[in-house]
Design a protein around this motif. Structure first.
Motif, mmCIF file in Angstrom:
data_model
loop_
_atom_site.group_PDB
_atom_site.id
_atom_site.type_symbol
_atom_site.label_atom_id
_atom_site.label_comp_id
_atom_site.label_asym_id
_atom_site.label_seq_id
_atom_site.Cartn_x
_atom_site.Cartn_y
_atom_site.Cartn_z
ATOM 1 N N ASP A 245 0.554 -1.958 -0.066
ATOM 2 C CA ASP A 245 0.448 -0.253 -0.327
ATOM 3 C C ASP A 245 1.039 1.481 0.106
ATOM 4 O O ASP A 245 0.722 2.170 -0.434
ATOM 5 N N GLU A 246 2.338 1.213 0.445
ATOM 6 C CA GLU A 246 2.948 2.019 0.554
ATOM 7 C C GLU A 246 3.192 3.173 -0.984
ATOM 8 O O GLU A 246 3.403 4.199 -0.497
ATOM 9 N N LEU A 247 3.247 2.153 -1.677
ATOM 10 C CA LEU A 247 3.292 2.213 -3.080
ATOM 11 C C LEU A 247 2.496 3.480 -3.950
ATOM 12 O O LEU A 247 1.510 3.041 -3.974
ATOM 13 N N GLY A 248 2.491 4.824 -3.874
ATOM 14 C CA GLY A 248 1.935 5.009 -5.401
ATOM 15 C C GLY A 248 1.967 4.970 -6.260
ATOM 16 O O GLY A 248 3.570 5.884 -6.471
ATOM 17 N N ILE A 249 1.552 5.172 -7.243
ATOM 18 C CA ILE A 249 2.222 4.825 -8.776
ATOM 19 C C ILE A 249 0.919 5.357 -9.731
ATOM 20 O O ILE A 249 -0.008 4.784 -10.126
ATOM 21 N N MET A 250 2.093 6.914 -10.242
ATOM 22 C CA MET A 250 0.934 7.548 -11.208
ATOM 23 C C MET A 250 1.887 7.588 -12.282
ATOM 24 O O MET A 250 2.880 7.609 -13.189
ATOM 25 N N LEU A 251 1.063 7.266 -13.592
ATOM 26 C CA LEU A 251 1.274 7.090 -15.073
ATOM 27 C C LEU A 251 1.518 8.766 -15.696
ATOM 28 O O LEU A 251 0.703 9.692 -15.608
ATOM 29 N N VAL A 252 2.619 8.833 -15.939
ATOM 30 C CA VAL A 252 3.242 10.205 -17.202
ATOM 31 C C VAL A 252 3.912 9.692 -18.322
ATOM 32 O O VAL A 252 4.937 9.997 -17.822
ATOM 33 N N ALA A 253 3.168 10.122 -19.747
ATOM 34 C CA ALA A 253 3.464 9.626 -20.622
ATOM 35 C C ALA A 253 3.719 11.096 -21.469
ATOM 36 O O ALA A 253 2.002 11.365 -21.646
ATOM 37 N N HIS A 254 4.324 11.409 -22.248
ATOM 38 C CA HIS A 254 4.529 13.132 -22.682
ATOM 39 C C HIS A 254 5.790 12.707 -23.611
ATOM 40 O O HIS A 254 6.502 12.221 -23.969
ATOM 41 N N GLN A 255 6.012 14.365 -25.023
ATOM 42 C CA GLN A 255 7.325 14.609 -24.902
ATOM 43 C C GLN A 255 8.032 14.455 -23.799
ATOM 44 O O GLN A 255 7.915 15.597 -23.318
ATOM 45 N N GLY A 268 12.531 15.920 -26.605
ATOM 46 C CA GLY A 268 11.014 15.743 -27.459
ATOM 47 C C GLY A 268 10.165 14.948 -28.222
ATOM 48 O O GLY A 268 9.671 14.712 -29.303
ATOM 49 N N LYS A 269 11.158 13.372 -27.603
ATOM 50 C CA LYS A 269 10.432 12.084 -27.864
ATOM 51 C C LYS A 269 9.760 11.627 -27.049
ATOM 52 O O LYS A 269 9.924 11.970 -25.753
ATOM 53 N N PRO A 270 8.536 11.129 -27.432
ATOM 54 C CA PRO A 270 7.108 10.515 -26.567
ATOM 55 C C PRO A 270 8.014 9.494 -25.946
ATOM 56 O O PRO A 270 8.926 8.353 -25.758
ATOM 57 N N ALA A 271 7.547 9.210 -24.245
ATOM 58 C CA ALA A 271 8.153 8.031 -23.449
ATOM 59 C C ALA A 271 7.200 8.537 -22.518
ATOM 60 O O ALA A 271 6.328 8.865 -22.579
ATOM 61 N N LEU A 272 6.870 6.692 -21.539
ATOM 62 C CA LEU A 272 6.714 6.780 -20.916
ATOM 63 C C LEU A 272 7.563 6.739 -19.255
ATOM 64 O O LEU A 272 8.011 6.180 -18.748
ATOM 65 N N GLY A 273 6.513 7.189 -18.923
ATOM 66 C CA GLY A 273 7.386 8.226 -17.159
ATOM 67 C C GLY A 273 5.822 7.562 -16.011
ATOM 68 O O GLY A 273 4.948 7.495 -16.234
ATOM 69 N N LEU A 274 7.067 6.914 -15.053
ATOM 70 C CA LEU A 274 6.827 6.274 -14.186
ATOM 71 C C LEU A 274 6.505 7.153 -12.754
ATOM 72 O O LEU A 274 7.481 7.946 -12.886
ATOM 73 N N LEU A 275 5.921 8.051 -12.550
ATOM 74 C CA LEU A 275 5.897 9.235 -11.080
ATOM 75 C C LEU A 275 5.098 7.704 -9.788
ATOM 76 O O LEU A 275 4.518 7.880 -9.357
ATOM 77 N N LEU A 276 6.278 7.822 -9.029
ATOM 78 C CA LEU A 276 6.403 6.653 -7.556
ATOM 79 C C LEU A 276 6.792 7.621 -6.473
ATOM 80 O O LEU A 276 7.460 8.783 -6.204
ATOM 81 N N THR A 277 6.214 7.459 -5.487
ATOM 82 C CA THR A 277 5.638 8.059 -4.257
ATOM 83 C C THR A 277 5.440 6.442 -3.884
ATOM 84 O O THR A 277 5.140 5.749 -3.013
ATOM 85 N N TRP A 278 6.274 6.374 -2.338
ATOM 86 C CA TRP A 278 7.081 5.515 -0.760
ATOM 87 C C TRP A 278 7.080 6.278 0.152
ATOM 88 O O TRP A 278 7.463 7.104 -0.017
ATOM 89 N N ALA A 279 5.681 5.913 0.803
ATOM 90 C CA ALA A 279 4.732 6.326 1.656
ATOM 91 C C ALA A 279 5.636 5.710 2.624
ATOM 92 O O ALA A 279 4.553 4.531 3.641
#
Length: 493
Positions: A245-255, A268-279
């Protein structure tokens, strides 16, 4: 408007000034153009009057004035709603942004915050005590709209949605009555306020439970090139539901913008990002995250101990005010291979360099709340994906960018479950709003019948009273100047 009518309106407003403590701003006066602007630069509307309230009594005064003179009412909290419901032509805008203040009780682990507070201001007050609650991931977003519609944030897998942490609301009803609403005093209305939006009144303060978080947490972004996005998403669909539960996972995909931790040839190239939070405890977080951070070959990894408040501002640049914007969201019970294929193709076809895909892994505490506990409804494990088109205000192709959202949304929702989180409602018509609430719809309509039978609070993702249950031809459609309205034939809720 004829001069005689303008003179009558001016006399009406002068009479209001004698009873109103805040600022009243009319067209043509100083600060009118600045104050009527909201975050979405595609929305350009001209209210008849902006009532900048400084307390709950001002809200009551402005509300009764508007009702006495048969003027429509819009309510502005943070002004970040993409549909622009905060402002409408020829309406009285009840502006809450001057109603500020956060009081924190560290012993009880609770905070009471006024309706004009932003999440950045809220986090500043609570992090002084190493406390937080699930809140917005852009610091300029107001607490009001996000809270009343459900509320997503980095802590949702550990502490649930924002409404799961809400303990009381001070509310002004359509009749101007001031109520304190909580599970003891008004349990059914309290249920409806936790997800039902601004349909039942104007909230002037909120009381939240707080939790030990920070001031340092393990978190940050990690990026993969688009060629590896499908592999990462396939890993994520198995990893996320069972993660602690401590892990928050947000997807952020953009150039990719020119960030120093990323290879310059990828800008300038498209990429997949994960913005992670460990509480949780950092060493344990590193252990849990290691398999995810070593999937394929990441372009850059900035996951490290950081101030929680810094993590809460990482997306501020992507949400800068003034640009045009439009979004739609989809609930996916899982990231099937076909849904992943659509996601990657949308990432590869982003309409502008400012546009992006974002979303959340829904599991943990947020998914363990009973469907009938709040108006948010069902909380099944899965993923929420949002398509967001963003364009410069002078862009002549705005309608095409919004069309990309609708086309992609139609493709993705073929893999969804037909539901919608109220937090991400935009300009859906009645059928779309009803779909968001599913089995809770009848309870919400009953609350509307009790607290706002005349649909005074209709400039929103509207839940009409039973007397107006037919699909409306909303009078706001004609006054909405957002490009997607004309281009895609969609109107306000």
């Amino acid at each position: 408007m004829a001069q005689a009518a303008l003179d009558r309106r001016s006399r009406m407003f002068r009479s209001l000034r004698t009873r109103f403590r805040g600022a009243l701003i009319q067209p043509g006066e100083d600060a009118y153009d600045e104050t009527r602007r909201i975050w979405n630069g595609a929305v350009d509307r001209r209210p008849a009057l902006i009532a900048r309230c400084v307390d709950a009594d001002d809200v009551v005064t402005a509300l009764r004035f508007a009702r006495d003179h048969a003027l429509p009412i819009s309510v502005r909290g943070g002004g970040h709603g993409v549909a622009g419901n905060a402002v409408y032509d020829d309406a009285v805008m009840i502006d809450l942004t001057l109603i500020k203040g956060v009081s924190v009780d560290p012993a009880k682990r609770q905070a009471r915050a006024a309706a004009g507070v932003t999440w950045g201001e809220f986090d500043l007050a609570t992090q002084r005590y190493g406390l937080a609650t699930t809140g917005g991931t852009v610091s300029q977003v107001g607490i009001s709209g996000l809270t009343l519609h459900g509320g997503f944030g980095h802590l949702l897998r550990k502490h649930g949605l924002t409404v799961d942490n809400l303990r009381a609301v001070e509310l002004i009803t359509a009749e101007g009555e001031q109520l304190r609403v909580d599970a003891q005093s008004e349990p059914e209305l309290f249920w409806g306020l936790r997800g039902g939006g601004g349909n039942f009144g104007i909230a002037t303060s909120f009381t939240y439970d707080l939790h030990p978080v920070g001031p340092l947490v393990l978190g940050g972004p990690v990026y993969w090139p688009i060629e590896q996005a499908a592999e990462v998403l396939r890993f994520l669909r198995d990893f996320a539901p069972a993660a602690p539960d401590e892990l928050g996972i947000m997807l952020v995909a953009h150039q990719l913008p020119p960030l120093p931790f990323l290879p310059p040839e990828q800008y300038g190239k498209p990429a997949l990002g994960l913005l992670l939070t460990w509480a949780g405890e950092v060493a344990e977080g590193i252990r849990v995250l290691t398999p995810l951070l070593h999937v394929a070959s990441p372009l850059g990894n900035l996951v490290r101990p950081v101030p929680y408040r810094a993590l809460q501002t990482l997306l501020d640049g992507a949400a800068a005010p003034g640009n045009g914007a439009y979004w739609r969201s989809v609930r996916l019970p899982q990231l099937s291979d076909s849904a992943i294929e659509v996601f990657v193709s949308l990432l590869d076809s982003l309409p502008t360099r400012l546009s992006f895909l974002t979303g959340w892994a829904i599991s943990g505490a947020a998914s363990r709340v009973a469907a009938d506990a709040t108006a948010v409804g069902e909380r099944e494990v899965g993923f929420e994906i949002r398509l967001i088109a963003v364009w410069p205000p002078e862009d002549p192709a705005a309608g095409q960018h919004a069309a990309w959202v609708h086309e992609g949304w139609n493709r993705l929702r073929a893999h969804g479950n037909g539901r919608q989180y109220p937090t991400f409602l935009t300009d859906e018509r009645l059928s779309g709003v009803r779909a968001a609430y599913q089995d809770g719809w009848a309870r919400l309509v009953a609350l509307k019948d009790r607290y706002d039978p005349g649909n005074v609070f209709r400039l929103n993702a509207n839940i009409p009273p039973s007397s107006q249950s037919a699909e409306p031809t909303h009078h706001l459609v004609s006054s909405c100047t957002s490009p997607h309205t004309a281009t895609n034939g969609v109107g306000s809720g």
